[in-house]
Design an enzyme around this catalytic site. Structure first.
Site, short mmCIF file in Angstrom:
data_model
loop_
_atom_site.label_atom_id
_atom_site.label_comp_id
_atom_site.label_asym_id
_atom_site.label_seq_id
_atom_site.Cartn_x
_atom_site.Cartn_y
_atom_site.Cartn_z
N SER A 177 0.86 -1.19 0.00
CA SER A 177 0.00 0.00 0.00
C SER A 177 0.89 1.24 0.00
O SER A 177 1.84 1.31 0.75
CB SER A 177 -0.86 0.05 1.26
N HIS A 211 -4.69 -3.81 -3.78
CA HIS A 211 -3.61 -4.76 -4.08
C HIS A 211 -4.02 -5.55 -5.31
O HIS A 211 -4.82 -6.48 -5.23
CB HIS A 211 -3.38 -5.72 -2.91
N HIS A 243 -1.56 -11.64 1.95
CA HIS A 243 -1.25 -11.42 3.36
C HIS A 243 -1.67 -12.61 4.20
O HIS A 243 -2.64 -13.30 3.88
CB HIS A 243 -1.99 -10.17 3.88
N TYR A 253 -3.08 -12.32 7.03
CA TYR A 253 -4.39 -12.02 7.63
C TYR A 253 -5.56 -12.35 6.72
O TYR A 253 -6.71 -12.42 7.15
CB TYR A 253 -4.48 -10.56 8.12
N GLU A 254 -5.26 -12.55 5.43
CA GLU A 254 -6.33 -12.94 4.50
C GLU A 254 -6.69 -14.41 4.66
O GLU A 254 -7.65 -14.89 4.06
CB GLU A 254 -5.90 -12.69 3.05
N ALA A 274 2.96 -0.56 3.94
CA ALA A 274 2.40 0.52 4.75
C ALA A 274 2.55 0.10 6.20
O ALA A 274 2.43 -1.09 6.52
CB ALA A 274 0.93 0.72 4.41
N MET A 321 1.72 -5.51 8.85
CA MET A 321 1.17 -6.87 8.75
C MET A 321 1.75 -7.67 7.59
O MET A 321 1.10 -8.59 7.09
CB MET A 321 -0.36 -6.80 8.61
N SER A 322 2.93 -7.30 7.14
CA SER A 322 3.49 -8.03 5.99
C SER A 322 5.01 -8.07 6.09
O SER A 322 5.58 -7.93 7.17
CB SER A 322 3.07 -7.33 4.69
N ASN A 333 0.16 6.14 9.06
CA ASN A 333 -0.61 6.62 10.23
C ASN A 333 0.26 6.46 11.47
O ASN A 333 1.23 5.71 11.45
CB ASN A 333 -1.88 5.78 10.40
N HIS A 384 -8.59 1.83 7.84
CA HIS A 384 -7.95 1.50 6.56
C HIS A 384 -8.07 2.70 5.62
O HIS A 384 -7.17 2.96 4.81
CB HIS A 384 -8.61 0.25 5.96
N1 HPA Z 1 -0.81 -1.26 12.32
C1 HPA Z 1 -0.61 -2.38 11.59
N2 HPA Z 1 -0.47 -2.37 10.28
C2 HPA Z 1 -0.55 -1.20 9.64
C3 HPA Z 1 -0.78 0.00 10.33
C4 HPA Z 1 -0.91 -0.03 11.74
O1 HPA Z 1 -1.11 0.99 12.44
N3 HPA Z 1 -0.81 0.98 9.40
C5 HPA Z 1 -0.61 0.41 8.20
N4 HPA Z 1 -0.45 -0.92 8.33
#
Ligand code: HPA
Length: 268
Positions: free
Chosen positions: A29, A60, A82, A84-85, A112, A204-205, A228, A240
């Site tokens: 991202s 993605h 990912h 988490y998917e 990201a 998360m990756s 963020n 998101h």
């Molecule tokens: N936490 C986890 N994964 C992320 C975040 C976050 O704050 N921002 C972008 N990916």
């Protein structure tokens, strides 16, 4: 376990184009805008590469490109699967094994991430100096390999990222990336704990891919777009949508950074 047919995937890619890049980039991202700078020679949907998992998260795409970026031949993977998917670690890291079988030597991973380090701002970029695997799973499980992870992130490739940053007037942060499995964001208590553990950013990756890449003998570098501030660091609630908003705001910079990186890579 999924059938390890990454050799078949590599053969499919070799048939697609005579171009033989030694560098591959995985776009997370915030980095997809670089495709506008890529001189595409060939592209193929992940769905058409045997064994490649098709990502389902919005933003993605799941497309692999042969092309030139900053004049340098490169393979660009737009989108990743990912953990988490619900994908297994084998599937999450399948593309990396296919890239190694193809003949890629250097891998740039992008993502990201949420900023934990108080000096970071949304929109910053961070070069990974190291990572903490907090995903609760290791991609090498079941195929025991005691891979040395003392220096996961290659000094030479990382130096190229910093040089690329300078060339586009962008001061890159550096730090430790902590990977969680997601998909929920973290609690403020978790973020305070991760800060104490030495993490500068959370995402998360990337970590599974980096571990497998090192097992395959690839040189790895990675860069995060701090989309963020992590939970509790900012007063805002995380979403998101915010991640995508920041990614959109800095997309031109991200594209420039990768383009300059490839240009410098090609000169070496
Ligand atoms: N936490 C986890 N994964 C992320 C975040 C976050 O704050 N921002 C972008 N990916």
């Amino acid at each position: 376990m999924d059938s390890p047919n990454f050799q078949t995937a590599a053969a499919r890619l070799k048939k697609l184009s005579p171009l033989r890049p030694t560098l591959a980039i995985v776009l997370g991202s915030g980095f997809h805008h670089v495709l506008t700078e890529l001189r595409v020679e060939k592209n193929i949907s992940y769905a058409k590469i045997p064994g490649f998992p098709v990502p389902s998260v919005s933003g993605h795409a799941g497309e692999l490109y042969f092309g030139r970026l900053g004049g340098t031949p490169v393979l660009v993977l737009s989108g990743r699967a990912h953990f988490y998917e619900g994908h297994s670690m084998e599937r999450v890291t399948f593309a990396v094994r296919a890239l190694a079988a193809f003949g890629i030597r250097d891998l740039l991973l992008t993502n990201a991430a949420g900023g934990i380090n108080r000096k970071f701002h949304a929109g910053d970029f961070m070069v990974l100096t190291d990572h903490i695997n907090f995903m609760g799973a290791n991609p090498l499980r079941g195929a025991p390999h005691f891979v040395d992870l003392t220096r996961v992130y290659d000094a030479r490739l990382s130096a190229l990222l910093f040089r690329a940053g300078k060339s586009c007037n962008l001061k890159l942060q550096r730090g430790v990336y902590l990977a969680v499995s997601g998909p929920s964001y973290e609690t403020p208590a978790e973020i305070r704990a991760f800060a104490r553990l030495g993490a500068d950013a959370v995402g998360m990756s990337t970590v599974p891919e980096a571990i497998v890449a090192r097992q395959c003998g690839l040189n790895v570098a990675a860069v995060s777009c701090i989309t963020n501030l992590a939970a509790g660091i900012s007063k805002e609630k995380l979403s998101h949508a915010e991640v995508l908003e920041t990614a959109e705001r800095v997309k031109t910079l991200a594209a420039k950074l990768l383009k300059y990186f490839c240009g410098l890579y090609g000169q070496n």
